[in-house]
Design a protein around this motif. Sequence first.
Motif, PDB file in Angstrom:
ATOM      1  N   ALA A  99      36.164  30.721  27.334  1.00 12.12           N
ATOM      2  CA  ALA A  99      35.828  32.116  26.907  1.00 12.12           C
ATOM      3  C   ALA A  99      36.980  32.774  26.169  1.00 12.12           C
ATOM      4  O   ALA A  99      36.522  33.700  25.640  1.00 12.12           O
ATOM      5  CB  ALA A  99      35.304  32.752  28.219  1.00 12.12           C
ATOM      6  N   HIS A 100      38.137  32.210  26.368  1.00 19.71           N
ATOM      7  CA  HIS A 100      39.299  32.991  25.773  1.00 19.71           C
ATOM      8  C   HIS A 100      39.361  33.401  24.528  1.00 19.71           C
ATOM      9  O   HIS A 100      39.406  34.657  24.072  1.00 19.71           O
ATOM     10  CB  HIS A 100      40.519  31.961  25.947  1.00 19.71           C
ATOM     11  CG  HIS A 100      41.960  32.839  25.528  1.00 19.71           C
ATOM     12  ND1 HIS A 100      42.353  32.420  24.262  1.00 19.71           N
ATOM     13  CD2 HIS A 100      42.602  33.767  26.018  1.00 19.71           C
ATOM     14  CE1 HIS A 100      43.502  33.183  24.025  1.00 19.71           C
ATOM     15  NE2 HIS A 100      43.667  33.990  25.284  1.00 19.71           N
ATOM     16  N   ARG A 136      46.074  43.202  26.831  1.00 21.42           N
ATOM     17  CA  ARG A 136      45.667  41.828  27.138  1.00 21.42           C
ATOM     18  C   ARG A 136      45.522  41.748  28.571  1.00 21.42           C
ATOM     19  O   ARG A 136      44.441  40.998  28.962  1.00 21.42           O
ATOM     20  CB  ARG A 136      47.019  41.025  27.023  1.00 21.42           C
ATOM     21  CG  ARG A 136      47.490  40.721  25.236  1.00 21.42           C
ATOM     22  CD  ARG A 136      48.771  40.190  25.468  1.00 21.42           C
ATOM     23  NE  ARG A 136      49.331  39.892  24.118  1.00 21.42           N
ATOM     24  CZ  ARG A 136      49.208  38.704  23.331  1.00 21.42           C
ATOM     25  NH1 ARG A 136      49.137  37.826  24.172  1.00 21.42           N
ATOM     26  NH2 ARG A 136      49.486  38.911  22.169  1.00 21.42           N
ATOM     27  N   LEU A 137      45.997  42.554  29.197  1.00 20.55           N
ATOM     28  CA  LEU A 137      45.754  42.590  30.667  1.00 20.55           C
ATOM     29  C   LEU A 137      44.258  43.102  30.996  1.00 20.55           C
ATOM     30  O   LEU A 137      43.452  42.644  31.636  1.00 20.55           O
ATOM     31  CB  LEU A 137      46.685  43.477  31.683  1.00 20.55           C
ATOM     32  CG  LEU A 137      46.524  43.644  33.115  1.00 20.55           C
ATOM     33  CD1 LEU A 137      47.016  42.340  33.486  1.00 20.55           C
ATOM     34  CD2 LEU A 137      47.317  44.639  33.827  1.00 20.55           C
ATOM     35  N   GLU A 138      43.950  44.142  30.220  1.00 20.56           N
ATOM     36  CA  GLU A 138      42.479  44.672  30.107  1.00 20.56           C
ATOM     37  C   GLU A 138      41.548  43.657  29.946  1.00 20.56           C
ATOM     38  O   GLU A 138      40.491  43.686  30.713  1.00 20.56           O
ATOM     39  CB  GLU A 138      42.370  45.981  29.261  1.00 20.56           C
ATOM     40  CG  GLU A 138      41.232  46.737  29.302  1.00 20.56           C
ATOM     41  CD  GLU A 138      41.473  47.926  28.602  1.00 20.56           C
ATOM     42  OE1 GLU A 138      42.115  48.628  28.205  1.00 20.56           O
ATOM     43  OE2 GLU A 138      40.111  47.878  27.882  1.00 20.56           O
ATOM     44  N   MET A 139      41.657  43.036  28.807  1.00 18.57           N
ATOM     45  CA  MET A 139      40.752  42.022  28.393  1.00 18.57           C
ATOM     46  C   MET A 139      40.727  40.751  29.445  1.00 18.57           C
ATOM     47  O   MET A 139      39.701  40.122  29.631  1.00 18.57           O
ATOM     48  CB  MET A 139      41.073  41.314  26.981  1.00 18.57           C
ATOM     49  CG  MET A 139      40.866  42.167  25.957  1.00 18.57           C
ATOM     50  SD  MET A 139      39.280  43.322  26.011  1.00 18.57           S
ATOM     51  CE  MET A 139      38.285  42.101  25.461  1.00 18.57           C
ATOM     52  N   ALA A 140      41.869  40.357  29.928  1.00 17.61           N
ATOM     53  CA  ALA A 140      41.886  39.299  31.008  1.00 17.61           C
ATOM     54  C   ALA A 140      41.003  39.652  32.141  1.00 17.61           C
ATOM     55  O   ALA A 140      40.159  38.885  32.722  1.00 17.61           O
ATOM     56  CB  ALA A 140      43.455  38.915  31.527  1.00 17.61           C
ATOM     57  N   ALA A 166      43.240  33.611  33.728  1.00 14.58           N
ATOM     58  CA  ALA A 166      42.750  34.621  32.691  1.00 14.58           C
ATOM     59  C   ALA A 166      44.159  35.557  32.526  1.00 14.58           C
ATOM     60  O   ALA A 166      44.481  35.514  31.319  1.00 14.58           O
ATOM     61  CB  ALA A 166      41.556  35.333  32.893  1.00 14.58           C
ATOM     62  N   VAL A 167      44.527  36.046  33.394  1.00 13.79           N
ATOM     63  CA  VAL A 167      45.887  36.826  33.063  1.00 13.79           C
ATOM     64  C   VAL A 167      46.916  35.949  32.357  1.00 13.79           C
ATOM     65  O   VAL A 167      47.455  36.709  31.417  1.00 13.79           O
ATOM     66  CB  VAL A 167      46.239  37.467  34.399  1.00 13.79           C
ATOM     67  CG1 VAL A 167      47.488  38.239  34.159  1.00 13.79           C
ATOM     68  CG2 VAL A 167      45.092  38.495  34.942  1.00 13.79           C
ATOM     69  N   VAL A 168      47.030  34.820  32.988  1.00 12.04           N
ATOM     70  CA  VAL A 168      48.400  34.123  32.501  1.00 12.04           C
ATOM     71  C   VAL A 168      48.059  33.975  30.985  1.00 12.04           C
ATOM     72  O   VAL A 168      48.903  34.007  30.219  1.00 12.04           O
ATOM     73  CB  VAL A 168      48.594  33.034  33.306  1.00 12.04           C
ATOM     74  CG1 VAL A 168      49.771  32.171  32.517  1.00 12.04           C
ATOM     75  CG2 VAL A 168      49.268  33.577  34.884  1.00 12.04           C
ATOM     76  N   LEU A 169      46.926  33.404  30.875  1.00  9.68           N
ATOM     77  CA  LEU A 169      46.472  32.829  29.391  1.00  9.68           C
ATOM     78  C   LEU A 169      46.348  33.990  28.461  1.00  9.68           C
ATOM     79  O   LEU A 169      46.868  33.667  27.388  1.00  9.68           O
ATOM     80  CB  LEU A 169      45.173  32.046  29.522  1.00  9.68           C
ATOM     81  CG  LEU A 169      44.614  31.485  28.170  1.00  9.68           C
ATOM     82  CD1 LEU A 169      45.631  30.323  28.110  1.00  9.68           C
ATOM     83  CD2 LEU A 169      43.397  30.935  28.494  1.00  9.68           C
TER      84      LEU A 169
END
Lengths: 245, 343
Positions: free
Chosen positions: B246-247, B145-149, B184-187
């Motif tokens: 974009a999410h 998740r972090l990487e994708m954010a 982005a990170v939180v989402l």
Amino acid sequence: MKAFECVPARYDLGVRLITLGEIDELRRGLAMEVPVNARVLDVGCGTGALLPLLAERGVRITAIDKSPEMVAKARERAAEEGILDSVCIKRSTAMEIDRLFPDGEFDAVVLSLVMTELTNDEQAWVLNQCARILKPKGSLLIADEFKPPRLLNRLAFEIFRFPLHLIAYLYTQIKGLVTSNIWWRIYYTFVELPLMLLSFFVGEPLTAPLHEPETFLPATLRIAGAKHFWGGAIRLLKIQKVDLE
Amino acid sequence: MIPHPTKSRLITLGEPTRDSPVLVTVNSSLTVRRLSRALRNEDCYLLVAPAGGINVWCGSVGGHFTIESIISIIKTSGIEKLVNHRRLILPQLCAPAISSKELHARAGWSGQFGPIRAEDIPEYLRKGKHVTTEMTEISYSPKDRLEMAIAMSGSILVRFSLLPLVIFGLWGVSRFAASVVCSAVVLHMFSEQLPGSTNTRKALAVSPLVVFLLLVVSWPAGGIAIWPLVFLVGLTTVAAVLVANAHSGYTPFKQCSYSRQFYGYPPLKIDIVDEACTGCTLCDWVCPVDCFAAVRQNADRTTYMMANPVNCVECGACLVQCPTSAVVNLFEVSGTPPQVRCA
């Protein structure tokens, strides 16, 4: 250009753009080099623009293309021209000709704007296969983009080629912007268009032009003649299969 | 995603013999790097197929990674001379594009789907090429998740940084970048826990937090005036909307929001025709999100059914792979969205 391959409606115009209108002359020249009453393989026939020209010379043609849309379009064109009985169009990639055709099957093989779509390894493989399926003394015809030999020509080529391909690329990609919803259209124009530009610069939609033909031809193929357009940027090569013995 | 191609080639890992497994992947440089790292202790061949430098999942659904890519690499790499067998191990996420039946007919090689994640491949090979259920389902760990954010923030910043830079200068672009990364990170990390029914609402719920964070960080730089605060709120809101938009394309559970509008992909509504199903398990195997379940019809017949349609990402893998065409797209059959079948 890879981006045109699967969009028949844009293909002809895209090709005309990147050859600066020389495509008709190129195709006529190609057809003239094919011996009369021969058996010809057209690899990557695209929308089949070459087929009527070849059929006029009374040759029997086998045409292949990797995209089903292109094959359908080429069949349509062959039907319109009434040449269906001398043409056989199959869906296949250039990389499958080893399984499709036996040794010494054709008098001529045509690679019209195909070589630059392939990677270097693929080019070497396809040329070897062409040498295999050609009859002795058969000819291989290559029409494609090359790096011009002279310095000045090459400079002009480097300067003009990029914007030319960029315009052609955007033109073919822009079909996504054709939607009825105004908000999507705004979104595509301001958000996706910049992304397209970015992927044009980072990705590989731009194909590399071929180097001097001596560098990639296998030993059994020799150049028998060449016709240059635009200072050698677009060339028509006639290559002959020779016996090494 | 922005493509990043590497040369398509044959990679020899360890000291493979004539019976060593042959794996296939795409020529995305990150994919090749990670696979090589995961397979560093194995003896095998890795075919890097030409697919425009796009990852397996996006490449196969988007038409870049196809059977032609595999045919090309088989022919150019000369792998046929190196091994005795004709079996490829394919990444499972290429199932939407590569039907093993067609591969066999056109190239003479058979294909078997391996695990989704590169880290599972060594275990898969040790267990005699047997996939476990965990290997065939997509997981989305906090690390992913972090990487994708971060990847998503990068993509957004590249596209949209010019505007804040022109209007507000460095002050604006730094705040914009910070709010894009934070939201982005939180989402991504807390997508399921955040309040709100849509991504946009979730992202907007995050934005006051981001504003607060930015204020705290910039406080030592000297107080806060009313106009900068207004601009900051504006920038953060814009960032939140962009991130939310974009999410879905950056998660493995949702389709990219513009695949339909932009690329014209037909919508899929998958179902299985009971009578045609032979219970071969292939649909369940290739489905990355656990849509299907086995139904025991009688003592010697088990069929599969669409058990969790909500999970479906419309990748079409089951549709392509089903050997008896028992998997159907209901939209194609009737033209109108049909009633959901009762179990």
